[in-house]
Design a protein around this motif. Sequence first.
Motif, mmCIF file in Angstrom:
data_model
loop_
_atom_site.group_PDB
_atom_site.id
_atom_site.type_symbol
_atom_site.label_atom_id
_atom_site.label_comp_id
_atom_site.label_asym_id
_atom_site.label_seq_id
_atom_site.Cartn_x
_atom_site.Cartn_y
_atom_site.Cartn_z
ATOM 1 N N VAL A 1 0.842 -1.209 0.000
ATOM 2 C CA VAL A 1 0.000 0.000 0.000
ATOM 3 C C VAL A 1 0.872 1.252 0.000
ATOM 4 N N GLY A 2 1.939 1.230 0.784
ATOM 5 C CA GLY A 2 2.831 2.380 0.817
ATOM 6 C C GLY A 2 3.447 2.657 -0.543
ATOM 7 N N ALA A 3 3.862 1.591 -1.240
ATOM 8 C CA ALA A 3 4.428 1.760 -2.575
ATOM 9 C C ALA A 3 3.392 2.319 -3.546
ATOM 10 N N ALA A 4 2.154 1.819 -3.447
ATOM 11 C CA ALA A 4 1.086 2.308 -4.326
ATOM 12 C C ALA A 4 0.763 3.770 -4.049
ATOM 13 N N ARG A 5 0.690 4.116 -2.761
ATOM 14 C CA ARG A 5 0.374 5.492 -2.381
ATOM 15 C C ARG A 5 1.445 6.464 -2.888
ATOM 16 N N ALA A 6 2.709 6.087 -2.684
ATOM 17 C CA ALA A 6 3.803 6.958 -3.108
ATOM 18 C C ALA A 6 3.819 7.118 -4.625
ATOM 19 N N VAL B 1 2.097 -1.337 -9.166
ATOM 20 C CA VAL B 1 1.419 -2.633 -9.051
ATOM 21 C C VAL B 1 2.118 -3.502 -8.015
ATOM 22 N N SER B 2 1.327 -4.044 -7.086
ATOM 23 C CA SER B 2 1.779 -5.079 -6.169
ATOM 24 C C SER B 2 0.796 -6.242 -6.249
ATOM 25 N N VAL B 3 1.312 -7.463 -6.050
ATOM 26 C CA VAL B 3 0.476 -8.663 -6.071
ATOM 27 C C VAL B 3 0.842 -9.510 -4.857
ATOM 28 N N VAL B 4 -0.139 -9.748 -3.992
ATOM 29 C CA VAL B 4 0.119 -10.518 -2.776
ATOM 30 C C VAL B 4 -0.981 -11.559 -2.579
ATOM 31 N N ALA B 5 -0.592 -12.712 -2.068
ATOM 32 C CA ALA B 5 -1.560 -13.756 -1.693
ATOM 33 C C ALA B 5 -1.638 -13.776 -0.172
ATOM 34 N N ALA B 6 -2.864 -13.786 0.357
ATOM 35 C CA ALA B 6 -2.997 -13.715 1.814
ATOM 36 C C ALA B 6 -4.365 -14.225 2.234
ATOM 37 N N SER C 1 -2.978 3.391 -9.028
ATOM 38 C CA SER C 1 -2.009 2.413 -8.549
ATOM 39 C C SER C 1 -2.795 1.337 -7.807
ATOM 40 N N ILE C 2 -2.316 0.076 -7.852
ATOM 41 C CA ILE C 2 -3.125 -1.015 -7.317
ATOM 42 C C ILE C 2 -2.324 -1.937 -6.410
ATOM 43 N N VAL C 3 -3.040 -2.494 -5.440
ATOM 44 C CA VAL C 3 -2.557 -3.637 -4.661
ATOM 45 C C VAL C 3 -3.534 -4.766 -4.928
ATOM 46 N N LEU C 4 -3.051 -5.786 -5.624
ATOM 47 C CA LEU C 4 -3.884 -6.922 -6.002
ATOM 48 C C LEU C 4 -3.717 -8.018 -4.958
ATOM 49 N N LYS C 5 -4.800 -8.337 -4.237
ATOM 50 C CA LYS C 5 -4.781 -9.376 -3.215
ATOM 51 C C LYS C 5 -5.463 -10.607 -3.777
ATOM 52 N N THR C 6 -4.707 -11.702 -3.914
ATOM 53 C CA THR C 6 -5.241 -12.908 -4.523
ATOM 54 C C THR C 6 -5.718 -13.890 -3.468
ATOM 55 N N SER C 7 -6.551 -14.828 -3.904
ATOM 56 C CA SER C 7 -7.046 -15.873 -3.009
ATOM 57 C C SER C 7 -5.945 -16.881 -2.709
ATOM 58 N N PRO C 8 -5.866 -17.377 -1.473
ATOM 59 C CA PRO C 8 -4.883 -18.429 -1.164
ATOM 60 C C PRO C 8 -5.117 -19.705 -1.966
#
Length: 492
Positions: A60-65, A218-223, A184-191
């Motif tokens: 989120v910080g990277a996207a915000r900046a 763009v960031s992509v994280v699974a959580a 700018s996006i943070v993509l949260k994927t399904s585990p």
Amino acid sequence: MTTTDPRTAAITFDDRPDVFIGGKWVESTSDEWIDVIDSWSEGVVARVRSASADDVAAAVGAARASFDAGVWASTPIEVRADVIDEIANRLDARLPELIQVGIAEVGVTVPVSAMTQEMTIGLFRAVANEARNVTLVDERTRADGGVSHVVKEPNGVAGVIIPWNGPIGTIAFKAIPALAAGCSIVLKTSPEAPLSPSIFADVIGELVAEGRIPEGVVSVVAADREVSEALVVDPRVDHVTFTGSTAVGRRIMALASERVAKVSLELGGKSAAIVLDDADLSSVMQSLPMGGCMQSGQACIALTRVLVSEKRHDEVVAAYKAALDMLPLGDPWQETNFLGPLASARQRDRVEAYIESAKSEGATIAHGGGRGGFDHGYFVEPTIVDNVTNDMSIAQEEVFGPVISIITYKDEDDAVAIANDSQYGLSGAVFSADAERAYEIAKRIRTGTVNVNGGVIDFTIPFGGYKQSGVGREGGPEGLDEFFETKTIHLS
């Protein structure tokens, strides 16, 4: 990784030990892993690093900046559209890998995975075309004779939360319009399905390295859900867009309301298909079975309630049973099969529980209801549940499996009333020899999409739901508009 299970010995996917933050694969602060389970073999085919709350905060910080720096947001929209076309080109080059991943993650068969992935890449290009055609500044004359500009601007940082049953497709619906708009996006994927989004991240990483997408965009994280909530409540996120269950959608809306964040939701469905007495059953059965059992019923738009008159009930049930018998069920890695297993043991257990619930409430199983005789794989046969009344759980709740409820109606008004007697309003269908009559009934059904005498699936046309099926639209110019804010600038 290499598996020891003989059923998946030929299937290998790379483990993903890092998380993708700001356009680069970096070391995670988490020591937890996600096992990716092949739904046919029930074996682990890859492992993916689970993101921590700190990882999500860094994303989120990277996207915000990046958004506040304005480099991507100020890039001409035509250039952003060209980048999206290039994303589509590079995913197309990895199509064989995406097809295999789709089979393993979701349980869809080879032909269905191929069709889905090819369609999705086309959706990326459709978004690029919409971006080239959008009017960002509309000059209007005021009542006083002066001029005002109505301007569309990107709405900031978008938290994009996607489901397991169509990860690349949902990226096309959400992440790509957001990027086209300049967000700018943070993509949260399904585990349950993190591999396809990882391939998308690979492509983004290439374009960041080439300088075509700025770092941080763009960031992509699974959580898991707990970490996902950190994304929803983060005040640096301007817009949360989610596809998934209505229960989770309610939770997201409640959390986002605390800070009045913009929310777009594409949620569940319990869609009804009304078969009128004059309908030609041979035509109906060309689309209705797959309308209910696409992806083994793991689709929010599935037509899972079939409404028939008391007069034609027996005929429709017999035709439906015969049509389902024509859909080959089995090993999803075999190209001759069209229906595969469900995505997980949890999903299979959920579907079987609904079948048992229906029987306990007085419904009967007219077809299927078992596991198809397979000793492995998360199978549920295409199932017809007969003698269903609309107050039963099987008729009111989203099953997310290949389970069709047959409900009888007395007349057209009764059919419309039953179709509308639902918390959902996502999709629907009307079948009749009289297209005009069917169209008039379609207008009375409170759903976001209604098919008349067919099974059209075109996600370049606006798609979304009424009632608790969602908020907002995806596809077409309306889907792009979700990621713009409207500003009025008055000129003296």
